[in-house]
Design an enzyme around this catalytic site. Structure first.
Site, PDB file in Angstrom:
ATOM      1  N   HIS A 187      34.556  19.920  -4.022  1.00 43.43           N
ATOM      2  CA  HIS A 187      35.398  18.801  -4.447  1.00 43.43           C
ATOM      3  C   HIS A 187      36.717  19.299  -5.051  1.00 43.43           C
ATOM      4  CE1 HIS A 187      34.727  14.319  -5.074  1.00 43.43           C
ATOM      5  NE2 HIS A 187      35.925  14.477  -5.588  1.00 43.43           N
ATOM      6  N   PRO A 196      39.816  13.201   2.047  1.00 46.87           N
ATOM      7  CA  PRO A 196      39.934  11.949   1.291  1.00 46.87           C
ATOM      8  C   PRO A 196      40.405  12.245  -0.124  1.00 46.87           C
ATOM      9  CG  PRO A 196      37.630  12.626   1.425  1.00 46.87           C
ATOM     10  CD  PRO A 196      38.412  13.589   2.273  1.00 46.87           C
ATOM     11  N   MET A 197      41.443  11.546  -0.540  1.00 46.03           N
ATOM     12  CA  MET A 197      41.936  11.722  -1.912  1.00 46.03           C
ATOM     13  C   MET A 197      42.288  10.361  -2.495  1.00 46.03           C
ATOM     14  SD  MET A 197      44.175  15.178  -1.566  1.00 46.03           S
ATOM     15  CE  MET A 197      44.778  14.708   0.036  1.00 46.03           C
ATOM     16  N   THR A 239      30.072  10.947  -0.041  1.00 49.30           N
ATOM     17  CA  THR A 239      30.303  12.060  -0.974  1.00 49.30           C
ATOM     18  C   THR A 239      29.143  12.107  -1.966  1.00 49.30           C
ATOM     19  OG1 THR A 239      32.667  11.913  -0.682  1.00 49.30           O
ATOM     20  CG2 THR A 239      31.904  12.990  -2.696  1.00 49.30           C
ATOM     21  N   ASP A 252      36.004  22.894   2.859  1.00 48.19           N
ATOM     22  CA  ASP A 252      37.310  22.685   2.216  1.00 48.19           C
ATOM     23  C   ASP A 252      37.382  23.412   0.888  1.00 48.19           C
ATOM     24  OD1 ASP A 252      36.224  21.088   0.167  1.00 48.19           O
ATOM     25  OD2 ASP A 252      36.949  19.207   1.028  1.00 48.19           O
ATOM     26  N   GLY A 253      38.591  23.310   0.302  1.00 47.74           N
ATOM     27  CA  GLY A 253      38.876  23.951  -0.984  1.00 47.74           C
ATOM     28  C   GLY A 253      39.933  25.023  -0.819  1.00 47.74           C
ATOM     29  N   GLY A 254      41.141  24.731  -1.295  1.00 45.65           N
ATOM     30  CA  GLY A 254      42.181  25.753  -1.357  1.00 45.65           C
ATOM     31  C   GLY A 254      42.814  26.147  -0.038  1.00 45.65           C
ATOM     32  N   TYR A 299      45.863  14.636 -13.129  1.00 47.23           N
ATOM     33  CA  TYR A 299      44.755  14.123 -12.330  1.00 47.23           C
ATOM     34  C   TYR A 299      44.714  14.795 -10.960  1.00 47.23           C
ATOM     35  CZ  TYR A 299      42.040  11.267  -9.230  1.00 47.23           C
ATOM     36  OH  TYR A 299      41.126  10.879  -8.288  1.00 47.23           O
ATOM     37  N   LYS A 326      29.324  14.890   2.290  1.00 51.09           N
ATOM     38  CA  LYS A 326      30.400  15.736   1.721  1.00 51.09           C
ATOM     39  C   LYS A 326      30.010  16.204   0.327  1.00 51.09           C
ATOM     40  CE  LYS A 326      35.317  15.673   0.567  1.00 51.09           C
ATOM     41  NZ  LYS A 326      35.383  15.619  -0.891  1.00 51.09           N
ATOM     42  N   TYR A 356      31.955   6.427  -1.817  1.00 48.11           N
ATOM     43  CA  TYR A 356      31.180   6.690  -3.026  1.00 48.11           C
ATOM     44  C   TYR A 356      30.205   5.541  -3.161  1.00 48.11           C
ATOM     45  CZ  TYR A 356      34.524  10.178  -4.820  1.00 48.11           C
ATOM     46  OH  TYR A 356      35.296  11.293  -5.002  1.00 48.11           O
ATOM     47  N   SER A 415      39.816   7.789   1.442  1.00 52.68           N
ATOM     48  CA  SER A 415      38.953   7.705   0.261  1.00 52.68           C
ATOM     49  C   SER A 415      38.563   6.261  -0.016  1.00 52.68           C
ATOM     50  CB  SER A 415      39.704   8.265  -0.950  1.00 52.68           C
ATOM     51  OG  SER A 415      39.045   7.898  -2.147  1.00 52.68           O
TER      52      SER A 415
HETATM   53  C1  LIG Z   1      43.507  14.130  -6.400  1.00 52.88           C
HETATM   54  C2  LIG Z   1      42.236  14.269  -5.629  1.00 52.88           C
HETATM   55  C3  LIG Z   1      41.461  13.150  -5.394  1.00 52.88           C
HETATM   56  C4  LIG Z   1      40.280  13.272  -4.675  1.00 52.88           C
HETATM   57  N1  LIG Z   1      39.567  12.156  -4.380  1.00 52.88           N
HETATM   58  C5  LIG Z   1      38.464  12.260  -3.621  1.00 52.88           C
HETATM   59  C6  LIG Z   1      37.770  11.102  -3.212  1.00 52.88           C
HETATM   60  O1  LIG Z   1      38.152   9.984  -3.527  1.00 52.88           O
HETATM   61  N2  LIG Z   1      36.649  11.276  -2.461  1.00 52.88           N
HETATM   62  C7  LIG Z   1      36.184  12.506  -2.092  1.00 52.88           C
HETATM   63  O2  LIG Z   1      35.167  12.620  -1.420  1.00 52.88           O
HETATM   64  N3  LIG Z   1      36.863  13.625  -2.432  1.00 52.88           N
HETATM   65  C8  LIG Z   1      37.979  13.519  -3.173  1.00 52.88           C
HETATM   66  N4  LIG Z   1      38.676  14.653  -3.490  1.00 52.88           N
HETATM   67  C9  LIG Z   1      38.228  15.966  -2.983  1.00 52.88           C
HETATM   68  C10 LIG Z   1      38.889  16.257  -1.627  1.00 52.88           C
HETATM   69  O3  LIG Z   1      38.403  15.416  -0.625  1.00 52.88           O
HETATM   70  C11 LIG Z   1      38.659  17.715  -1.180  1.00 52.88           C
HETATM   71  O4  LIG Z   1      37.283  17.990  -1.212  1.00 52.88           O
HETATM   72  C12 LIG Z   1      39.413  18.741  -2.045  1.00 52.88           C
HETATM   73  O5  LIG Z   1      40.636  18.217  -2.485  1.00 52.88           O
HETATM   74  C13 LIG Z   1      39.666  20.010  -1.254  1.00 52.88           C
HETATM   75  O6  LIG Z   1      40.317  20.953  -2.040  1.00 52.88           O
HETATM   76  P1  LIG Z   1      41.908  21.228  -2.014  1.00 52.88           P
HETATM   77  O7  LIG Z   1      42.549  20.093  -2.758  1.00 52.88           O
HETATM   78  O8  LIG Z   1      42.033  22.511  -2.723  1.00 52.88           O
HETATM   79  O9  LIG Z   1      42.338  21.277  -0.565  1.00 52.88           O
HETATM   80  C14 LIG Z   1      39.860  14.541  -4.219  1.00 52.88           C
HETATM   81  C15 LIG Z   1      40.657  15.657  -4.454  1.00 52.88           C
HETATM   82  C16 LIG Z   1      41.839  15.533  -5.145  1.00 52.88           C
HETATM   83  C17 LIG Z   1      42.690  16.750  -5.349  1.00 52.88           C
END
Ligand SMILES: Cc1cc2nc3c(=O)[nH]c(=O)nc-3n(C[C@H](O)[C@H](O)[C@H](O)COP(=O)(O)O)c2cc1C
Length: 355
Positions: free
Chosen positions: A243, A76-77, A155, A274-276, A23, A219, A129, A105
């Site tokens: 995302h 947010p995760m 988001t 964001d991302g990576g 996940y 977002k 959300y 999150s």
């Molecule tokens: C395990 C996980 C859960 C996530 N949950 C959410 C969330 O609840 N809400 C949201 O807007 N983005 C969520 N995201 C996306 C992150 O906010 C973010 O955009 C993304 O992780 C950035 O990429 P990176 O993991 O490569 O840094 C989630 C990402 C991951 C990896």
């Protein structure tokens, strides 16, 4: 061990088990965007200036009109107690210790008020959300407002869940109580994702912006015309994001989508990407290409998984130290002064496609 840091590291799978690991680590489809999020930073070269006095450096940026000590934001995760027992309290403590802006999150395994308490006076935003039962979303926003969250991050790239084959394989279930279903039974990821309101449109945003009584940040924007529309709808900020490669596979990496959005927005809203992000020089590249800040997702989460709050803090401290050293080596002592002159395409011949 993968050749890409943070992607499928074997120790993490052993630590978290296949369900939670799949996940957290996984992406949508063939995970091409997940990988490209990391590769995109490597396609950008830095072009340092020499013989500049860099003896004093300033990592500061401004977000929503407030000066911040640096541009690193904890993304947010969801379901962080599946990464470490301390869950969101762990990442919040790490954010507070490093003066990083924290985004909680709405799929949190710790209540917004408890996270706010852990953050103390540290800055925080709340991610929303919109669920089919809108009263659930409104209750979360009300709790966030009462707990001192300063902005609402809505988001918008999640009308339905991405095609995530790892979760389909493992049948991962969220065993910890979550803020939006505190006393309910454990739910599968698919049951949780089914709560998202796929009918959400631009017309609905005002309802939440008004109820929030705080600035709204959108977002998950990847197109310049959507960014333009977000500004017209009153968004104070836009997070350029796919995302973490978890929604639609084969989209652009956030950093590749950023330049036309910078042009379209023309300073009318703050821009985050964001991302990576795994290195301080990634952060410098984002700022050079026009972002005001970056969000860091899995890189912080892996720190949490390995070492709780201290592990997440170590990751953030290293990113900040790398950014500081990058500013010195780039000959640009103030992060706010980074511009497109400090970056270029990696190989000769790519210049024509360069923004
Ligand atoms: C395990 C996980 C859960 C996530 N949950 C959410 C969330 O609840 N809400 C949201 O807007 N983005 C969520 N995201 C996306 C992150 O906010 C973010 O955009 C993304 O992780 C950035 O990429 P990176 O993991 O490569 O840094 C989630 C990402 C991951 C990896």
């Amino acid at each position: 061990m993968s050749d890409r840091p943070g992607l499928d590291d074997a120790d993490l799978e052993a630590l978290l088990g296949p369900g939670a690991h799949g996940y957290f680590a996984g992406g949508a489809g063939d995970e091409l965007t997940l990988r490209d999020n990391l590769d995109a930073w490597r396609r950008i070269a830095l072009t340092p200036r020499v013989l500049v006095d860099v003896s004093e450096r300033d990592l500061g940026t401004t977000l929503l009109g407030r000066r911040r000590p640096h541009p690193i934001v904890v993304a947010p995760m969801a379901y962080q107690k599946h990464a470490h027992a301390s869950g969101e309290l762990g990442t919040a403590a790490a954010a507070a210790a490093t003066e990083s802006l924290y985004v909680l999150s709405s799929q949190t395994t710790t209540s917004p008020s408890a996270v706010a308490e852990a953050l103390g006076p540290s800055d925080r935003w709340f991610q929303l959300y919109v669920f089919t039962d809108r009263s659930v979303s409104h209750d979360l926003v009300a709790e966030a407002r009462e707990s001192g969250y300063e902005a609402l991050v809505i988001t918008v790239d999640f009308p339905v869940a991405g095609w995530r084959e790892r979760d389909k394989r493992t049948g991962f279930r969220v065993e910890h109580p979550i803020a939006l279903n505190p006393s309910g039974p454990p739910l599968t990821i698919e049951q949780l994702f089914a709560m998202h309101d796929a009918s959400l449109t631009w017309d609905d945003l005002a309802e939440f912006a008004e109820a929030a009584g705080m600035p709204v940040v959108l977002k998950g924007v990847l197109r310049a015309d959507d960014a333009e529309r977000a500004v017209e709808a009153g968004a104070a900020g836009i997070i350029v994001s796919n995302h973490g490669g978890r929604q639609l596979d084969t989209t652009l990496a956030g950093i590749d989508a950023l330049p036309p959005i910078v042009d379209a927005v023309a300073g009318r809203a703050d821009l985050l990407v964001d991302g990576g992000v795994t290195r301080g020089w990634d952060v410098a590249k984002a700022l050079a290409l026009g972002a005001d800040a970056v969000l860091v997702g899995r890189h912080v989460l892996w720190g949490l998984a390995r070492g709780g709050a201290a592990g997440a803090e170590e990751v953030l401290q290293q990113l900040l130290a790398e950014l500081d050293s990058t500013l010195a080596l780039l000959g640009c002592p103030r992060a706010a002064d980074l511009d497109a002159s400090y970056v270029g395409p990696r190989r000769a011949g790519e210049a024509s496609s360069w923004p």
